[in-house]
Design a protein around this motif. Structure first.
Motif, PDB file in Angstrom:
ATOM      1  N   PHE A 344       0.819  -1.198   0.000  1.00  0.00           N
ATOM      2  CA  PHE A 344       0.000   0.000   0.000  1.00  0.00           C
ATOM      3  C   PHE A 344       0.863   1.263   0.000  1.00  0.00           C
ATOM      4  CE2 PHE A 344      -2.627  -3.206   2.251  1.00  0.00           C
ATOM      5  CZ  PHE A 344      -3.685  -3.250   1.353  1.00  0.00           C
ATOM      6  N   ALA A 345       0.349   2.298  -0.637  1.00  0.00           N
ATOM      7  CA  ALA A 345       1.067   3.578  -0.677  1.00  0.00           C
ATOM      8  C   ALA A 345       0.982   4.309   0.658  1.00  0.00           C
ATOM      9  CB  ALA A 345       0.506   4.462  -1.788  1.00  0.00           C
ATOM     10  N   PHE A 346      -0.101   4.050   1.426  1.00  0.00           N
ATOM     11  CA  PHE A 346      -0.301   4.736   2.711  1.00  0.00           C
ATOM     12  C   PHE A 346      -0.195   3.736   3.852  1.00  0.00           C
ATOM     13  CE2 PHE A 346      -2.444   7.351  -0.444  1.00  0.00           C
ATOM     14  CZ  PHE A 346      -2.021   8.639  -0.095  1.00  0.00           C
ATOM     15  N   PRO A 347       0.222   4.204   5.038  1.00  0.00           N
ATOM     16  CA  PRO A 347       0.409   3.302   6.188  1.00  0.00           C
ATOM     17  C   PRO A 347      -0.904   2.695   6.657  1.00  0.00           C
ATOM     18  CG  PRO A 347       0.627   5.609   6.860  1.00  0.00           C
ATOM     19  CD  PRO A 347       0.585   5.598   5.364  1.00  0.00           C
ATOM     20  N   THR A 356      -8.558   5.200   0.095  1.00  0.00           N
ATOM     21  CA  THR A 356      -9.339   4.491  -0.917  1.00  0.00           C
ATOM     22  C   THR A 356      -8.722   3.128  -1.243  1.00  0.00           C
ATOM     23  OG1 THR A 356     -10.038   6.594  -1.883  1.00  0.00           O
ATOM     24  CG2 THR A 356     -10.288   4.640  -3.250  1.00  0.00           C
ATOM     25  N   GLU A 357      -7.396   3.062  -1.322  1.00  0.00           N
ATOM     26  CA  GLU A 357      -6.753   1.788  -1.634  1.00  0.00           C
ATOM     27  C   GLU A 357      -7.035   0.746  -0.555  1.00  0.00           C
ATOM     28  OE1 GLU A 357      -2.532   1.952  -1.685  1.00  0.00           O
ATOM     29  OE2 GLU A 357      -2.347   3.155   0.154  1.00  0.00           O
ATOM     30  N   HIS A 358      -7.091   1.191   0.706  1.00  0.00           N
ATOM     31  CA  HIS A 358      -7.408   0.267   1.797  1.00  0.00           C
ATOM     32  C   HIS A 358      -8.863  -0.187   1.712  1.00  0.00           C
ATOM     33  CE1 HIS A 358      -4.259   2.940   3.992  1.00  0.00           C
ATOM     34  NE2 HIS A 358      -3.659   1.962   3.321  1.00  0.00           N
ATOM     35  N   GLU A 359      -9.750   0.764   1.455  1.00  0.00           N
ATOM     36  CA  GLU A 359     -11.180   0.457   1.395  1.00  0.00           C
ATOM     37  C   GLU A 359     -11.480  -0.545   0.288  1.00  0.00           C
ATOM     38  OE1 GLU A 359     -12.564   4.907   2.997  1.00  0.00           O
ATOM     39  OE2 GLU A 359     -12.602   4.412   0.858  1.00  0.00           O
ATOM     40  N   LYS A 360     -10.895  -0.328  -0.893  1.00  0.00           N
ATOM     41  CA  LYS A 360     -11.144  -1.241  -2.011  1.00  0.00           C
ATOM     42  C   LYS A 360     -10.591  -2.634  -1.721  1.00  0.00           C
ATOM     43  CE  LYS A 360     -11.505   2.195  -5.728  1.00  0.00           C
ATOM     44  NZ  LYS A 360     -10.973   2.663  -7.036  1.00  0.00           N
ATOM     45  N   TYR A 361      -9.449  -2.701  -1.032  1.00  0.00           N
ATOM     46  CA  TYR A 361      -8.880  -4.003  -0.693  1.00  0.00           C
ATOM     47  C   TYR A 361      -9.790  -4.748   0.285  1.00  0.00           C
ATOM     48  CZ  TYR A 361      -5.832  -7.692   0.926  1.00  0.00           C
ATOM     49  OH  TYR A 361      -5.328  -8.943   1.246  1.00  0.00           O
ATOM     50  N   LEU A 362     -10.303  -4.043   1.277  1.00  0.00           N
ATOM     51  CA  LEU A 362     -11.186  -4.662   2.262  1.00  0.00           C
ATOM     52  C   LEU A 362     -12.450  -5.209   1.593  1.00  0.00           C
ATOM     53  CD1 LEU A 362     -10.837  -2.045   5.142  1.00  0.00           C
ATOM     54  CD2 LEU A 362      -9.989  -4.405   5.163  1.00  0.00           C
ATOM     55  N   GLY A 405     -15.534  -0.934  -6.198  1.00  0.00           N
ATOM     56  CA  GLY A 405     -15.197   0.058  -7.208  1.00  0.00           C
ATOM     57  C   GLY A 405     -15.138   1.488  -6.729  1.00  0.00           C
ATOM     58  N   VAL A 406     -15.653   1.755  -5.531  1.00  0.00           N
ATOM     59  CA  VAL A 406     -15.756   3.132  -5.044  1.00  0.00           C
ATOM     60  C   VAL A 406     -14.994   3.334  -3.746  1.00  0.00           C
ATOM     61  CG1 VAL A 406     -17.357   4.900  -4.183  1.00  0.00           C
ATOM     62  CG2 VAL A 406     -17.975   3.529  -6.175  1.00  0.00           C
TER      63      VAL A 406
END
Length: 484
Positions: A344-347, A356-362, A405-406
């Protein structure tokens, strides 16, 4: 005797005139065309009748003996085929031109279209030069291309479908709340508070010769609203279920595919609740109701997106409706992210806001269906979020709904109804005087309550699979954009 005869003759004459007028009216009505929308004509409601349709030419093809047109008025994705004698052809009858067509509605011999209009008269109401018109008759233009023409893109199939879907989804949401006992409240657009606490506000100032620069029109600085929540909380002191649906504004200096400066929010408040489950139930039920309504009432429009714009997305939508939405805590979400092999780009440490990257992964981890995340760190949430008073982690009774997707679609919380805790937090932030009226709500008949907000454009992105938020709103407003 003569007078009686005169009266009889007068009555007979009047009766004859009346019959003549009635006959004339019947003749006039018989020959006056019935005005129909294209969707009505396609249903065959006036088959065999003399009708009139008004709309815009979506295609035109001239042959030696006949001219074939497709006319659309926005009432449906499908256009009405018009067949006319070549004598009715007009050089101004071009792709994009506005027309008024009168003729007999007949059953079509072709299987792909139920009816066709045998034109007796075609009137070109508005000309359109097909060379200068940015959309071409035989080309399928992508969303990115038509986005360049916000004043014209409603004339394309894709965007006209989007607008019909948007209208139907709006009606569905209002219907859900009405059916479940909520009262709609019109919250103000001009306000003095920053509900989200992010400081990304549009300030409102008067202009004109009667006002000095920087003058406050009201007694305090005024801004465009970022949320109707606090005003809903006011009304929730007298109504147990309330909601609002309207525009909100954020002065985010961003041109990304996720951000708008003006967008629509659905917000609700429920009194006499001490459970996040009460909020998640309304969120999930509303999502299902609105989505099922749209799928049932906008079949062709939704199919256009799922087949040509975002192929395969219908399977995702069906999975969302088929499965219950799982619930995980923020702590469980952090553990899932830590165990991931994803870079991930963010911790992803405890106390970090989920990106957003964390949310989409979850979402993908939970089966690519919507998932609720609850009990966020207390310091991540605004002053009104209820303190869980749990230690050592110290969380707030808050919940977000993450969707495929969001990412985040809904955000909500139980509200802090305990006066001493709310007052202490506002004092710590230096906001006790600014929100003295908000503290009054806790002094006079306060009850446990909670609420949430749903981003309407994000909802449309979710069910249609559209990647850019600017493609699901009629007139997108964002940093450095041109305003119509």
């Amino acid at each position: 005797m003569l007078q009686s005869a005169a009266k009889v003759l007068s009555f007979a004459s009047a009766t004859s005139v009346s019959r003549g007028i009635a006959a004339g009216i019947r003749h006039y009505c018989k020959n006056t065309p019935t005005k129909l929308r294209v969707s009505q004509a396609l249903s065959g409601a006036e088959l065999g009748s003399n009708i009139k349709v008004q709309g815009w030419v979506r295609s035109v093809r001239a042959q030696k003996a006949n001219v074939f047109l497709h006319v659309n008025d926005g009432s449906s994705l499908q256009s009405l085929q018009v067949i006319a004698s070549s004598e009715l052809n007009d050089p101004l009858l071009t792709f994009g031109s506005a027309v008024e067509v009168t003729g007999i509605l007949k059953k079509s011999p072709h299987q792909k279209q139920p009816v066709e209009l045998d034109a007796k008269q075609i009137n070109v109401v508005g000309e359109c030069n097909p060379v200068d018109f940015p959309f071409k008759i035989k080309e399928r233009h992508g969303l990115e291309y038509i986005r360049q023409f916000p004043h014209l893109r409603c004339r394309t199939n894709a965007f006209s479908s989007l607008l019909r879907i948007r209208s139907e989804a709006t009606a569905a949401i209002h219907s859900y709340f009405k059916d479940n006992g909520f009262v709609e409240i019109n919250t103000p657009i001009i306000t003095s508070n920053d509900c989200e606490g992010a400081g990304e506000l549009f300030q409102v100032e008067p202009s004109g010769p009667d006002h000095a620069d920087g003058e406050d029109f009201f007694s305090v600085p005024a801004y465009l609203t970022v949320s109707g929540q606090l005003h809903l909380e006011v009304v929730s002191g007298a109504f147990s279920k309330v909601y609002t649906f309207g525009p909100t504004f954020r002065a985010e200096n961003s041109q990304s595919r996720r951000h708008l400066a003006e967008f629509y929010m659905v917000e609700a408040e429920i009194s006499f609740t001490q459970s996040l489950e009460d909020l998640t139930k309304v969120m999930e039920d509303m999502f299902r109701f609105a989505t099922e309504h749209v799928l049932a009432h906008c079949v062709e429009d939704v199919d256009l997106f799922h087949k040509h714009v975002t192929p395969g997305h219908r399977d995702t939508v069906d999975a969302m409706l088929k499965n219950s939405f799982p619930v995980i805590t923020y702590r469980e979400a952090i553990d899932i992210l830590h165990r991931s092999s994803e870079r991930f780009a963010f911790p992803t440490d405890w106390g970090c806001d989920l990106k957003t990257e964390h949310e989409k992964y979850l979402v993908k981890h939970c089966g690519n269906i919507p998932v609720f995340v609850t009990d966020y760190p207390y310091d991540l949430k605004p002053f009104y979020a209820r303190d869980n008073q749990d230690h050592p982690e110290h969380t707030a009774a808050a919940v977000d709904l993450l969707v495929p997707g969001v990412g985040e679609l809904c955000g909500g919380s139980l509200r802090e109804e305990r006066l001493n805790l709310l007052s202490a937090r506002l004092e710590e932030a230096g906001l006790e005087d600014v929100y003295s009226w908000y503290l009054d709500l806790r002094r006079f008949g306060s009850v446990p309550h909670g609420g949430f907000g749903l981003g309407f454009e994000r909802y449309l992105q979710c069910i249609l699979g559209v990647d850019n938020i600017k493609d699901v709103i009629p007139f997108p407003r964002f940093s450095h954009s041109c305003l119509l």
